[in-house]
Write a protein that holds these residues in place. Structure first.
Motif, PDB file in Angstrom:
ATOM      1  N   LEU A 129       0.831  -1.202   0.000  1.00 58.21           N
ATOM      2  CA  LEU A 129       0.000   0.000   0.000  1.00 58.21           C
ATOM      3  C   LEU A 129       0.869   1.257   0.000  1.00 58.21           C
ATOM      4  N   VAL A 130       1.946   1.219   0.785  1.00 57.23           N
ATOM      5  CA  VAL A 130       2.841   2.378   0.868  1.00 57.23           C
ATOM      6  C   VAL A 130       3.584   2.581  -0.450  1.00 57.23           C
ATOM      7  N   ALA A 131       4.076   1.484  -1.044  1.00 50.76           N
ATOM      8  CA  ALA A 131       4.802   1.589  -2.315  1.00 50.76           C
ATOM      9  C   ALA A 131       3.921   2.188  -3.407  1.00 50.76           C
ATOM     10  N   ASP A 132       2.642   1.855  -3.371  1.00 50.93           N
ATOM     11  CA  ASP A 132       1.687   2.419  -4.329  1.00 50.93           C
ATOM     12  C   ASP A 132       1.383   3.874  -3.995  1.00 50.93           C
ATOM     13  N   ASP A 181      11.532   0.058   4.089  1.00 50.77           N
ATOM     14  CA  ASP A 181      12.431   0.969   4.813  1.00 50.77           C
ATOM     15  C   ASP A 181      11.665   2.155   5.391  1.00 50.77           C
ATOM     16  N   ALA A 182      10.759   2.719   4.594  1.00 51.57           N
ATOM     17  CA  ALA A 182       9.991   3.881   5.036  1.00 51.57           C
ATOM     18  C   ALA A 182       9.104   3.544   6.236  1.00 51.57           C
ATOM     19  N   ILE A 183       8.454   2.383   6.183  1.00 49.92           N
ATOM     20  CA  ILE A 183       7.576   1.965   7.296  1.00 49.92           C
ATOM     21  C   ILE A 183       8.393   1.700   8.549  1.00 49.92           C
ATOM     22  N   ASP A 191       4.291   4.959  12.464  1.00 51.65           N
ATOM     23  CA  ASP A 191       3.077   5.732  12.751  1.00 51.65           C
ATOM     24  C   ASP A 191       2.727   6.692  11.623  1.00 51.65           C
ATOM     25  N   GLY A 192       3.702   6.988  10.767  1.00 55.68           N
ATOM     26  CA  GLY A 192       3.426   7.854   9.629  1.00 55.68           C
ATOM     27  C   GLY A 192       2.484   7.218   8.623  1.00 55.68           C
ATOM     28  N   TYR A 193       2.295   5.900   8.740  1.00 56.07           N
ATOM     29  CA  TYR A 193       1.439   5.179   7.787  1.00 56.07           C
ATOM     30  C   TYR A 193       0.222   4.556   8.464  1.00 56.07           C
ATOM     31  N   ARG A 194      -0.037   4.981   9.686  1.00 55.42           N
ATOM     32  CA  ARG A 194      -1.184   4.432  10.425  1.00 55.42           C
ATOM     33  C   ARG A 194      -2.498   4.720   9.715  1.00 55.42           C
ATOM     34  N   GLU A 195      -2.640   5.942   9.217  1.00 59.66           N
ATOM     35  CA  GLU A 195      -3.889   6.328   8.542  1.00 59.66           C
ATOM     36  C   GLU A 195      -4.123   5.467   7.303  1.00 59.66           C
ATOM     37  N   LEU A 196      -3.078   5.224   6.537  1.00 54.24           N
ATOM     38  CA  LEU A 196      -3.193   4.384   5.342  1.00 54.24           C
ATOM     39  C   LEU A 196      -3.556   2.952   5.730  1.00 54.24           C
ATOM     40  N   LEU A 197      -2.954   2.457   6.808  1.00 57.21           N
ATOM     41  CA  LEU A 197      -3.247   1.102   7.289  1.00 57.21           C
ATOM     42  C   LEU A 197      -4.708   0.980   7.714  1.00 57.21           C
ATOM     43  N   ILE A 213      -9.194  -0.015  18.535  1.00 58.39           N
ATOM     44  CA  ILE A 213      -7.754  -0.148  18.804  1.00 58.39           C
ATOM     45  C   ILE A 213      -6.882   0.508  17.730  1.00 58.39           C
ATOM     46  N   GLU A 214      -7.490   1.285  16.837  1.00 63.41           N
ATOM     47  CA  GLU A 214      -6.707   1.799  15.704  1.00 63.41           C
ATOM     48  C   GLU A 214      -5.592   2.742  16.140  1.00 63.41           C
ATOM     49  N   ASP A 215      -5.722   3.376  17.304  1.00 62.49           N
ATOM     50  CA  ASP A 215      -4.669   4.287  17.779  1.00 62.49           C
ATOM     51  C   ASP A 215      -3.588   3.558  18.572  1.00 62.49           C
ATOM     52  N   GLU A 216      -3.942   2.446  19.206  1.00 66.47           N
ATOM     53  CA  GLU A 216      -2.983   1.765  20.085  1.00 66.47           C
ATOM     54  C   GLU A 216      -2.309   0.563  19.436  1.00 66.47           C
ATOM     55  N   TYR A 217      -2.856   0.087  18.314  1.00 65.40           N
ATOM     56  CA  TYR A 217      -2.261  -1.086  17.677  1.00 65.40           C
ATOM     57  C   TYR A 217      -0.823  -0.796  17.269  1.00 65.40           C
TER      58      TYR A 217
END
Length: 319
Positions: free
Chosen positions: A47-50, A245-247, A252-258, A268-272
């Motif tokens: 998802l991040v690579a895309d 590498d970026a993840i 946490d920079g990709y939490r929203e995308l996840l 649990i989306e904030d604590e996972y």
């Protein structure tokens, strides 16, 4: 003077050739891929690579196609509607065994001592606190899948015999979780992030996969698309590795995308805790040999397939 002109002319031609070569490399034909995924945590590097354009930088036009179930994803692969997919090694070997022409190109996630991905969980009202209490108890799983494979491996590692627990077929993971939390079943094997959710609802983790050292999920591509473009696998893995590498540097920079693309429960989306991901590498031969032994023992394949026929060891692969 003529000699100098000749040298100058040769130099000009060489520069033109080099510049032309660079231009050709930059203008490499764009490779188009339809890649099937499930809404699970370990697809995050894809998802991040895309999302970050890493595939685009490698001249790969990727369409990531989400499926709600492995059954739907596998049907799409067999029908030729996708030419790559995220799966577990059991699924991929079963596909190859039925003449689906794919090869695994990298591990997506493997069990490791730091991050939990699967766990055996006891219901809130069971009173179980130790794995030994499961003897004779029904454990909710999905049979002939990575879930049953992991259950067998985890239990064997803790000294359980083959018949020490009763396997209860509950194919759909959300229903398995619901049955566990309502104490309709006393135990189940679940993936993250549902393990974290179950814990937050009072369930007890009895053990998890962190003691194992094995490939849990993989990425595979159709061999024909790799044969048609010999640099595709290398470029794909370069983009994927950049995302890993970026993840790992800033999860946490990709939490929203996840959260937007996977089944992270809102509670649990904030604590996972987002796990670390391994850099691209093919599954070890040992891992796939153990998987194939289990598949043979359980009558799911007749005989093991040679390692070089299930893994893309070079730029191209064919069966």
């Amino acid at each position: 003077m003529a000699g100098l002109l000749r040298i100058g002319l040769i130099g000009t031609v060489l520069v033109a050739i080099i510049v032309s070569g660079i231009a050709c490399a930059g203008d490499e034909d764009i490779s188009s891929i339809k890649f099937g995924v499930l809404p699970v945590v370990d697809t995050l590097p894809l998802l991040v690579a895309d999302d970050e354009g890493f595939f685009e930088q490698e001249n790969i036009d990727i369409e990531i196609i989400p499926f709600n179930s492995a059954l739907e994803r596998d049907a799409a692969l067999q029908a030729g509607e996708i030419n790559g997919y995220f799966a577990d090694p059991l699924s991929a070997i079963l596909m190859i065994d039925t003449d689906v022409d794919i090869s695994m190109i990298t591990v997506a996630y493997r069990a490791n001592p730091e991050d939990r991905m699967f766990a055996i969980v006891a219901s809130p009202e069971s009173g179980f606190t130790e794995l030994s209490q499961l003897k004779g108890v029904e454990v909710g799983i999905s049979s002939a899948t990575i879930i049953e494979y992991l259950l067998d491996n985890i239990l064997a590692e803790h000294g359980f015999g083959e018949d020490d627990v009763k396997k209860l077929e509950v194919k759909q993971i959300p229903i398995r979780l619901q049955m566990l939390l309502s104490s309709e079943i006393e135990a189940a094997l679940l993936p993250e992030p549902l393990v974290t959710l179950a814990e937050s609802e009072g369930a007890k983790v009895l053990t998890d996969d962190r003691t194992l050292d094995t490939t849990l999920t993989i990425l595979a591509l159709d061999n024909s698309i790799m044969n048609d473009n010999r640099s595709l696998k290398e470029r794909f893995l370069r983009a994927y590795g950049t995302a890993v590498d970026a993840i790992n540097e800033n999860p946490d920079g990709y939490r929203e995308l996840l959260v937007a693309n996977t089944r992270i429960p809102p509670e649990i989306e904030d604590e996972y805790v987002i796990p670390s991901f391994p850099l691209p590498d093919v599954p070890p031969e040992k891992d796939l040999a153990e998987v194939q032994d289990w598949l043979v023992q359980n009558g799911l394949i007749q005989e093991a397939i040679p390692y070089e026929e299930v893994v893309a060891l070079s730029s191209s692969s064919s069966h």
